[in-house]
Design an enzyme around this catalytic site. Structure first.
Site, PDB file in Angstrom:
ATOM      1  N   ARG A 104       0.814  -1.230   0.000  1.00 49.19           N
ATOM      2  CA  ARG A 104       0.000   0.000   0.000  1.00 49.19           C
ATOM      3  C   ARG A 104       0.837   1.264   0.000  1.00 49.19           C
ATOM      4  O   ARG A 104       0.380   2.330   0.404  1.00 49.19           O
ATOM      5  CB  ARG A 104      -0.981   0.017   1.164  1.00 49.19           C
ATOM      6  N   LYS A 128       4.190  11.814 -11.342  1.00 50.95           N
ATOM      7  CA  LYS A 128       3.348  10.952 -12.186  1.00 50.95           C
ATOM      8  C   LYS A 128       4.096   9.646 -12.414  1.00 50.95           C
ATOM      9  O   LYS A 128       5.253   9.650 -12.831  1.00 50.95           O
ATOM     10  CB  LYS A 128       3.065  11.621 -13.533  1.00 50.95           C
ATOM     11  N   GLU A 166      12.760  18.969 -24.180  1.00 49.66           N
ATOM     12  CA  GLU A 166      11.916  19.296 -23.011  1.00 49.66           C
ATOM     13  C   GLU A 166      12.507  20.481 -22.233  1.00 49.66           C
ATOM     14  O   GLU A 166      11.772  21.219 -21.571  1.00 49.66           O
ATOM     15  CB  GLU A 166      11.763  18.079 -22.095  1.00 49.66           C
ATOM     16  N   LYS A 180       9.459  23.086 -13.666  1.00 52.78           N
ATOM     17  CA  LYS A 180       8.414  22.060 -13.548  1.00 52.78           C
ATOM     18  C   LYS A 180       7.871  22.023 -12.124  1.00 52.78           C
ATOM     19  O   LYS A 180       6.661  21.889 -11.913  1.00 52.78           O
ATOM     20  CB  LYS A 180       8.922  20.683 -13.981  1.00 52.78           C
ATOM     21  N   GLU A 187      -3.158  18.075 -11.743  1.00 53.85           N
ATOM     22  CA  GLU A 187      -3.677  18.531 -13.035  1.00 53.85           C
ATOM     23  C   GLU A 187      -5.189  18.701 -13.007  1.00 53.85           C
ATOM     24  O   GLU A 187      -5.905  18.278 -13.908  1.00 53.85           O
ATOM     25  CB  GLU A 187      -3.249  17.559 -14.154  1.00 53.85           C
ATOM     26  N   ARG A 231      -1.007  22.719 -14.841  1.00 55.81           N
ATOM     27  CA  ARG A 231      -0.082  21.628 -15.169  1.00 55.81           C
ATOM     28  C   ARG A 231      -0.158  21.256 -16.649  1.00 55.81           C
ATOM     29  O   ARG A 231       0.823  20.774 -17.234  1.00 55.81           O
ATOM     30  CB  ARG A 231      -0.337  20.413 -14.263  1.00 55.81           C
ATOM     31  N   ASN A 290       2.203  20.277 -21.393  1.00 57.55           N
ATOM     32  CA  ASN A 290       1.916  19.509 -22.607  1.00 57.55           C
ATOM     33  C   ASN A 290       2.192  20.293 -23.884  1.00 57.55           C
ATOM     34  O   ASN A 290       1.831  19.835 -24.968  1.00 57.55           O
ATOM     35  CB  ASN A 290       0.459  19.040 -22.608  1.00 57.55           C
ATOM     36  N   HIS A 339       2.856  18.532 -27.108  1.00 59.28           N
ATOM     37  CA  HIS A 339       2.626  17.111 -26.888  1.00 59.28           C
ATOM     38  C   HIS A 339       1.407  16.547 -27.608  1.00 59.28           C
ATOM     39  O   HIS A 339       1.365  15.348 -27.870  1.00 59.28           O
ATOM     40  CB  HIS A 339       2.543  16.810 -25.381  1.00 59.28           C
ATOM     41  N   HIS A 371       2.308  13.591 -29.768  1.00 60.51           N
ATOM     42  CA  HIS A 371       1.780  12.241 -29.540  1.00 60.51           C
ATOM     43  C   HIS A 371       1.257  11.624 -30.832  1.00 60.51           C
ATOM     44  O   HIS A 371       1.332  10.407 -31.026  1.00 60.51           O
ATOM     45  CB  HIS A 371       0.653  12.274 -28.494  1.00 60.51           C
ATOM     46  N   HIS A 400      10.561  10.249 -28.064  1.00 62.97           N
ATOM     47  CA  HIS A 400       9.555  11.159 -27.514  1.00 62.97           C
ATOM     48  C   HIS A 400       9.981  12.627 -27.670  1.00 62.97           C
ATOM     49  O   HIS A 400       9.210  13.463 -28.141  1.00 62.97           O
ATOM     50  CB  HIS A 400       9.312  10.818 -26.042  1.00 62.97           C
TER      51      HIS A 400
HETATM   52  N1  LIG Z   1       6.307  10.678 -15.199  1.00 64.53           N
HETATM   53  C1  LIG Z   1       6.366  11.724 -15.988  1.00 64.53           C
HETATM   54  O1  LIG Z   1       5.965  12.838 -15.623  1.00 64.53           O
HETATM   55  C2  LIG Z   1       6.957  11.567 -17.348  1.00 64.53           C
HETATM   56  C3  LIG Z   1       7.300  12.702 -18.089  1.00 64.53           C
HETATM   57  C4  LIG Z   1       7.917  12.514 -19.321  1.00 64.53           C
HETATM   58  C5  LIG Z   1       8.177  11.236 -19.795  1.00 64.53           C
HETATM   59  N2  LIG Z   1       7.826  10.155 -19.047  1.00 64.53           N
HETATM   60  C6  LIG Z   1       8.099   8.797 -19.517  1.00 64.53           C
HETATM   61  O2  LIG Z   1       9.503   8.628 -19.633  1.00 64.53           O
HETATM   62  C7  LIG Z   1       9.758   7.597 -20.575  1.00 64.53           C
HETATM   63  C8  LIG Z   1      10.904   8.012 -21.464  1.00 64.53           C
HETATM   64  O3  LIG Z   1      12.046   8.219 -20.670  1.00 64.53           O
HETATM   65  P1  LIG Z   1      13.510   8.179 -21.316  1.00 64.53           P
HETATM   66  O4  LIG Z   1      13.543   9.015 -22.521  1.00 64.53           O
HETATM   67  O5  LIG Z   1      14.444   8.460 -20.205  1.00 64.53           O
HETATM   68  O6  LIG Z   1      13.606   6.674 -21.849  1.00 64.53           O
HETATM   69  P2  LIG Z   1      14.268   5.336 -21.283  1.00 64.53           P
HETATM   70  O7  LIG Z   1      14.096   5.175 -19.852  1.00 64.53           O
HETATM   71  O8  LIG Z   1      13.778   4.258 -22.177  1.00 64.53           O
HETATM   72  O9  LIG Z   1      15.819   5.568 -21.581  1.00 64.53           O
HETATM   73  C9  LIG Z   1      16.255   5.698 -22.925  1.00 64.53           C
HETATM   74  C10 LIG Z   1      17.387   4.711 -23.242  1.00 64.53           C
HETATM   75  O10 LIG Z   1      18.591   5.194 -22.658  1.00 64.53           O
HETATM   76  C11 LIG Z   1      19.223   4.165 -21.898  1.00 64.53           C
HETATM   77  N3  LIG Z   1      19.943   4.868 -20.824  1.00 64.53           N
HETATM   78  C12 LIG Z   1      19.418   5.461 -19.724  1.00 64.53           C
HETATM   79  N4  LIG Z   1      20.363   6.118 -19.047  1.00 64.53           N
HETATM   80  C13 LIG Z   1      21.520   5.934 -19.723  1.00 64.53           C
HETATM   81  C14 LIG Z   1      22.857   6.381 -19.529  1.00 64.53           C
HETATM   82  N5  LIG Z   1      23.183   7.212 -18.536  1.00 64.53           N
HETATM   83  N6  LIG Z   1      23.800   5.982 -20.414  1.00 64.53           N
HETATM   84  C15 LIG Z   1      23.480   5.172 -21.471  1.00 64.53           C
HETATM   85  N7  LIG Z   1      22.232   4.751 -21.719  1.00 64.53           N
HETATM   86  C16 LIG Z   1      21.268   5.116 -20.852  1.00 64.53           C
HETATM   87  C17 LIG Z   1      18.109   3.274 -21.463  1.00 64.53           C
HETATM   88  O11 LIG Z   1      18.582   1.970 -21.179  1.00 64.53           O
HETATM   89  C18 LIG Z   1      17.182   3.316 -22.673  1.00 64.53           C
HETATM   90  O12 LIG Z   1      17.618   2.387 -23.635  1.00 64.53           O
HETATM   91  C19 LIG Z   1       8.470   7.357 -21.323  1.00 64.53           C
HETATM   92  O13 LIG Z   1       7.919   6.131 -20.903  1.00 64.53           O
HETATM   93  C20 LIG Z   1       7.576   8.499 -20.895  1.00 64.53           C
HETATM   94  O14 LIG Z   1       6.215   8.143 -20.874  1.00 64.53           O
HETATM   95  C21 LIG Z   1       7.227  10.303 -17.844  1.00 64.53           C
HETATM   96 ZN   LIG Z   2       7.331  15.057 -22.827  1.00 61.75          ZN
END
Ligand SMILES: NC(=O)c1ccc[n+]([C@@H]2O[C@H](COP(=O)([O-])OP(=O)(O)OC[C@H]3O[C@@H](n4cnc5c(N)ncnc54)[C@H](O)[C@@H]3O)[C@@H](O)[C@H]2O)c1
Ligand SMILES: [Zn+2]
Length: 367
Positions: free
Chosen positions: A124, A146, A188, A230, A240, A245, A249, A252, A256, A270
Site C-alpha cells: 500500500r 506521475k 523538453e 516544472k 492537473e 499543469r 503539454n 505534446h 503524440h 519522444h
Molecule cells: N512521469 C512523468 O511525468 C513523465 C514525463 C515525461 C516522460 N515520461 C516517460 O519517460 C519515458 C521516457 O524516458 P527516457 O527518454 O528516459 O527513456 P528510457 O528510460 O527508455 O531511456 C532511454 C534509453 O537510454 C538508456 N539509458 C538510460 N540512461 C543511460 C545512460 N546514462 N547511459 C546510457 N544509456 C542510458 C536506457 O537503457 C534506454 O535504452 C516514457 O515512458 C515516458 O512516458 C514520464
Molecule cells: Zn514530454
C-alpha cells in the site's frame, strides 16, 4: 570541487529536494542514509544502465553501510507493462521490502515511471528515490510524481501520483547517454522557456550547444532551471485539476500523434516528437494570427540548430494524424485542448480547438 544546485519541490508534507550536479552517484549513500528506517535498499534499473552505473551506486551505498540488492529489467518502453510490473513487485517482495523501506529507481523515464508505480502500490505504498540517468528523466519524468505503465489501449493509462522523497540528478552519468537521446531530452528543456520564460529561451539559444556537448556548468544550469520550472507548475496544480499543469503539454498533442504513428518506436524518440510538436504549436499559432511569425521562425531555427527535427518525418496524412489526436486522452467530442502561444514565453491552454481546423493546418503543412 564540483558544485551542486538544489531545487525544492514544495508540496507540503510531500515536499522533497532535487540535487543537481556531477558526482552525486558517488554521494548517493551518504545522501540516502538519513532517509532509511534500516540500512538496506533495493536498486531497480535496466540492463544498459546496470552495466554502466550500478557499480558506482552500490559502492557508494556500501561506503554508507547500506546493504543493497539490484533488480534489473530489460531496457525500453516495453518494460512499462503489467507483466514487468508484476515481475518487479514479486522481486521487491522477494527481497523483503517493507512499507518503511526505500526503493531506488536508477535509470531513464521508463525505470522511474515503473518503479514509482510499483512503490506506490507495494504494501500500500513505500517510499522511493529517483536517480534519473537520461536528460529527459532529469528534466521531466523524475519531477512531479506521475508514475505508470502502458496498456494495449495507450500509453500511461494505468498509474498513480506518487512523489519521490529525493531526486539525485547526476549530470555526470549523461556522458554515457547516446547523443541522440541527449538531444531528445533537450527538447523538453527548451519547452520550459517556450512556456513562460523568454529569457530562458534566449539562454538556450546561447548555451544549447554547450549543454549538448556535455559542459557540466551548462548542464547543471539547464537541469536545475528545468526542475525548478516544472516544480513551480506542479506545486500550483499537483494533480492537473486546473489548467496550470497542462501547460507542460506544450507540443505534446501534435507530438503524440507522430509518436503514435511511429508506433512508439526508436524511429521517433519522444523528445524528437515533442520538438516537431512545439514547432507545430508555434506554426499553427502563427497561422491563426495568435503569434508573430518571427517567433515561430526563431523557435524552429533553434531546434534545427541543435539537430532536432521540426517537421513531420512520417508519410502519414493529415487525417491519420488528426485521428491519433482524437484517441489522445485529452480529446473530447471533436474538440481538443491544445497549448497554443502568443509568442515565445507566452503559451496558454486553449480548450475547444476544432479538430477540423487542426487537420486543415496539417494538410497545408503536408502540401
Ligand atoms: N512521469 C512523468 O511525468 C513523465 C514525463 C515525461 C516522460 N515520461 C516517460 O519517460 C519515458 C521516457 O524516458 P527516457 O527518454 O528516459 O527513456 P528510457 O528510460 O527508455 O531511456 C532511454 C534509453 O537510454 C538508456 N539509458 C538510460 N540512461 C543511460 C545512460 N546514462 N547511459 C546510457 N544509456 C542510458 C536506457 O537503457 C534506454 O535504452 C516514457 O515512458 C515516458 O512516458 C514520464
Ligand atoms: Zn514530454
Amino acid at each position: 570541487m564540483s558544485q551542486t544546485s538544489t531545487v525544492t519541490v514544495g508540496l507540503g508534507a510531500r515536499s522533497y529536494d532535487i540535487h543537481v550536479g556531477t558526482g552525486l552517484l558517488a554521494q548517493a549513500g551518504a545522501l540516502i542514509a538519513p532517509l532509511l528506517a534500516r540500512p538496506r535498499t533495493v536498486i531497480v534499473t535496466d540492463e544498459t544502465v546496470a552495466a554502466l552505473h550500478v557499480p558506482a551506486l552500490q559502492a557508494s551505498l556500501d561506503r554508507a553501510g547500506i546493504a543493497s540488492d539490484t533488480i534489473t529489467l530489460p531496457p525500453g518502453e516495453g518494460s512499462k507493462s503489467f507483466a514487468q510490473l508484476a515481475a518487479l513487485c514479486d522481486g521487491l517482495l522477494a527481497h523483503g521490502v517493507e512499507r518503511k523501506d526505500v526503493v531506488i529507481a536508477l535509470g531513464g523515464g521508463v525505470i522511474g515511471d515503473l518503479t514509482g508505480f510499483a512503490a506506490s502500490i507495494l504494501k500500500r505504498g513505500c517510499r522511493f528515490v529517483q536517480i534519473p540517468t537520461t536528460l529527459l528523466a532529469q528534466v521531466d519524468s523524475s519531477v512531479g510524481g506521475k508514475t505508470g505503465i502502458n496498456t494495449a489501449a495507450g500509453k500511461n493509462l494505468i498509474g498513480s501520483f506518487h512523489q519521490p522523497i529525493l531526486v539525485l540528478a547526476d549530470t555526470g552519468v549523461l556522458a554515457t547517454l547516446p547523443p541522440r537521446q541527449l538531444r531528445a531530452g533537450y527538447a523538453e528543456v527548451v519547452k520550459y522557456g517556450l512556456i513562460n520564460d523568454t529569457d530562458f529561451f534566449s539562454w538556450c539559444e546561447a548555451n544549447g550547444a554547450a549543454v549538448l556537448a556535455g559542459d557540466s556548468a551548462a548542464l547543471r544550469y539547464a537541469v536545475a532551471y528545468s526542475c525548478k520550472a516544472k516544480a513551480d507548475i506542479v506545486a500550483a496544480d499537483e494533480r492537473e485539476t486546473q489548467d496550470v499543469r497542462a501547460l507542460l503539454n506544450l507540443g505534446h498533442t501534435f507530438g503524440h500523434a507522430y509518436e503514435a504513428e511511429a508506433g512508439y518506436s526508436e524511429a521517433l524518440l519522444h523528445g524528437e516528437a515533442v520538438a516537431i510538436g512545439m514547432a507545430d504549436a508555434f506554426r499553427y499559432s502563427a497561422h491563426i494570427g495568435l503569434c508573430p511569425a518571427a517567433d515561430a521562425a526563431r523557435v524552429i531555427a533553434h531546434l534545427n540548430a541543435v539537430g532536432l527535427p521540426t517537421r513531420n518525418p512520417l508519410p502519414a496524412t493529415a487525417e491519420v494524424l488528426a485521428q491519433h489526436m482524437v484517441h489522445d486522452k485529452k480529446a473530447e467530442a471533436g474538440q481538443l485542448t491544445f497549448i497554443l502561444t502568443r509568442g515565445i514565453g507566452r503559451s496558454f491552454v486553449q480548450k475547444g480547438v476544432r479538430l477540423d481546423d487542426v487537420a486543415r493546418y496539417l494538410h497545408q503543412e503536408a502540401a
